[in-house]
Write an enzyme that holds these catalytic residues in place. Structure first.
Site, PDB file in Angstrom:
ATOM      1  N   GLU A 228       3.642  18.177   1.508  1.00  0.00           N
ATOM      2  CA  GLU A 228       3.775  17.677   0.125  1.00  0.00           C
ATOM      3  C   GLU A 228       3.286  18.727  -0.876  1.00  0.00           C
ATOM      4  O   GLU A 228       2.518  18.438  -1.787  1.00  0.00           O
ATOM      5  CB  GLU A 228       2.981  16.364  -0.050  1.00  0.00           C
ATOM      6  CG  GLU A 228       3.353  15.294   0.946  1.00  0.00           C
ATOM      7  CD  GLU A 228       2.668  13.953   0.729  1.00  0.00           C
ATOM      8  OE1 GLU A 228       2.059  13.751  -0.334  1.00  0.00           O
ATOM      9  OE2 GLU A 228       2.748  13.107   1.630  1.00  0.00           O
TER      10      GLU A 228
ATOM     11  N   GLU B  10      -2.936   9.348   5.659  1.00  0.00           N
ATOM     12  CA  GLU B  10      -4.214   9.210   4.928  1.00  0.00           C
ATOM     13  C   GLU B  10      -5.205   8.235   5.574  1.00  0.00           C
ATOM     14  O   GLU B  10      -5.749   7.355   4.916  1.00  0.00           O
ATOM     15  CB  GLU B  10      -3.936   8.808   3.471  1.00  0.00           C
ATOM     16  CG  GLU B  10      -3.091   9.849   2.750  1.00  0.00           C
ATOM     17  CD  GLU B  10      -2.776   9.487   1.292  1.00  0.00           C
ATOM     18  OE1 GLU B  10      -3.159   8.405   0.848  1.00  0.00           O
ATOM     19  OE2 GLU B  10      -2.145  10.322   0.605  1.00  0.00           O
TER      20      GLU B  10
HETATM   21  C1  XIL Z   1       3.591   9.478  -4.643  1.00  0.00           C
HETATM   22  C2  XIL Z   1       4.955   9.503  -5.312  1.00  0.00           C
HETATM   23  O1  XIL Z   1       5.301  10.844  -5.564  1.00  0.00           O
HETATM   24  C3  XIL Z   1       4.914   8.721  -6.592  1.00  0.00           C
HETATM   25  O2  XIL Z   1       6.222   8.618  -7.153  1.00  0.00           O
HETATM   26  C4  XIL Z   1       4.354   7.310  -6.352  1.00  0.00           C
HETATM   27  O3  XIL Z   1       4.225   6.628  -7.573  1.00  0.00           O
HETATM   28  C5  XIL Z   1       3.007   7.391  -5.666  1.00  0.00           C
HETATM   29  O4  XIL Z   1       3.129   8.152  -4.462  1.00  0.00           O
HETATM   30  N1  XIL Z   1       0.510  11.326  -0.978  1.00  0.00           N
HETATM   31  C6  XIL Z   1       1.621  10.773  -0.369  1.00  0.00           C
HETATM   32  C7  XIL Z   1       2.824  10.464  -1.175  1.00  0.00           C
HETATM   33  O5  XIL Z   1       1.646  10.681   0.868  1.00  0.00           O
HETATM   34  O6  XIL Z   1       3.543   9.384  -0.669  1.00  0.00           O
HETATM   35  C8  XIL Z   1       2.472  10.226  -2.638  1.00  0.00           C
HETATM   36  O7  XIL Z   1       3.691  10.080  -3.362  1.00  0.00           O
HETATM   37  C9  XIL Z   1       1.642  11.364  -3.172  1.00  0.00           C
HETATM   38  C10 XIL Z   1       0.333  11.479  -2.409  1.00  0.00           C
END
Ligand code: XIL
Length: 373
Positions: free
Chosen positions: A263, A158
């Site tokens: 994701e 990010e």
């Molecule tokens: C999220 C997790 O799923 C949650 O449990 C945590 O509270 C916050 O982070 N982008 C990413 C992930 O790269 O690491 C994030 O994961 C979701 C958005």
């Protein structure tokens, strides 16, 4: 006794236990064996045996895992010189025991960054040299511990905004654009055999796409290795634009990198925000939690149809997409129940709360007579 009156851990165990009855069907990993790795994010409940439903889904259907939280800086490196390995070790052991392609997430990211990392004892940003040394130590220590066990790492997560500009993270504020090539250099030096990925959400957005293509081409021209561009793919009922999304896959592939869907999930609820920036949370409002007792059939149909179209896109580009990872297993454990608004009942994953595969994917598996199952 009503489920909601039970202590949370007992209630969640009962809910999760119902998942154990998943019927024996063809598996996702067999279905997509000739296409791409198929993975899921897992958390510590899963690894510690508190979510048997997720465990049975993952061992049966997936051939890759990624850590939902336990390898993030605030978890694994909470204080300078102090690493906390227990959870990440248990996660990696689980993957090794189950013969999975294990993905490390994530080394350099502004969110869930340990608060000490970019500052000195007065709270002021450290110098560029100090931050470089901290980045090198962090990347080297974490990657070295899991050398030979982790297939690839989300090295930088990010870093770029939707308009193509650099996110004003502490890393950027202190080191400028250079923090990204430096992270890839340190990662390559730490484990030359691990794959290295750059990862972000909103990758369909044209300005962001162009910025990543420029950045990756630039790093490659400097002799740095980037193995894949990760498209997080947190989706909703009205985004991303599929044409833009597909154009991004093609543009990323044009750099010579592989593309990974890292994701994947799709909110079935009204969109509050298209961002997946974890700090963008909003206060609870029942208007945005319209289906606490189950998804109406027409919404479920639309959700399934959109997910089916997305799967078609992945398959059209299977020559460059080497992994598709869902951000979780079943709806009951998804982060989307709490993001961007805490307390929503969400339906974003491939398996429902009873651990049944959602219809669009079940149909694919059932109708795949020409595929090996
Ligand atoms: C999220 C997790 O799923 C949650 O449990 C945590 O509270 C916050 O982070 N982008 C990413 C992930 O790269 O690491 C994030 O994961 C979701 C958005």
């Amino acid at each position: 006794m009503k489920l909601s009156l039970l202590p949370l851990s007992v209630a969640s165990l009962l809910t999760l236990a119902s998942c154990a009855t998943e019927k024996q069907t063809p598996t996702l990993k067999d279905h997509f064996a000739d296409d791409f790795l198929i993975g899921a994010a897992i958390n510590m409940n899963h690894v510690k045996g508190l979510d048997p439903g997720s465990d049975s889904i993952v061992r049966r259907h997936f051939n890759s895992i990624v850590a939902e939280n336990c390898m993030k800086c605030e978890e694994i490196h909470p204080a300078e010189g102090t690493y906390f390995w227990d959870d990440a070790d248990a996660f990696v052991d689980y993957g090794v025991r189950n013969n999975m392609a294990i993905i490390g997430h994530t080394l350099i990211w502004h969110s869930q960054l340990a608060p000490w990392f970019p500052v000195d004892s007065t709270g002021a940003y450290v110098s560029a040299d100090v931050l470089k040394e901290r980045m090198r130590d962090h990347i080297t220590t974490v990657m070295t511990r899991y050398k030979g066990k982790i297939k690839g790492w989300d090295v930088v997560n990010e870093a770029i905004e939707g308009d193509g500009s650099y996110r004003k993270s502490p890393f950027y504020e202190i080191l400028g654009e250079e923090f990204i090539p430096l992270a890839f250099q340190y990662a390559h030096e730490a484990d030359p055999d691990a794959e290295l990925y750059i990862n972000d959400y909103g990758m369909n957005m044209p300005a962001k796409r162009e910025a990543y293509v420029r950045l990756v081409n630039d790093m490659k021209s400097k002799g740095l290795r980037v193995d894949a561009i990760g498209m997080q793919s947190h989706m909703g009922m009205d985004y991303p634009d599929f044409k833009e999304f597909e154009e991004s896959i093609e543009a990323f592939a044009s750099t010579g990198c592989n593309v990974m869907i890292t994701e994947w999930d799709m909110s079935a609820l009204p969109t509050i925000s298209r961002s997946a920036n974890v700090s963008d949370s909003v206060v609870y409002n029942t208007l945005f939690n319209p289906y606490p007792d189950g998804l109406p059939a027409d919404i479920a149909d639309r959700w399934n149809s959109r997910m089916d179209s997305v799967t078609d896109i992945f398959l059209r580009h299977k020559d460059v997409i080497t992994r598709v990872t869902a951000w979780g297993t079943h709806d009951g454990m998804s982060w989307k129940n709490d993001f961007p608004m805490k307390g929503r009942v969400e339906y974003p994953l491939l398996f429902d709360r009873d651990c049944n595969l959602k219809p669009f994917m079940q149909n694919r598996l059932d109708n795949a007579s020409d595929r090996q199952i």
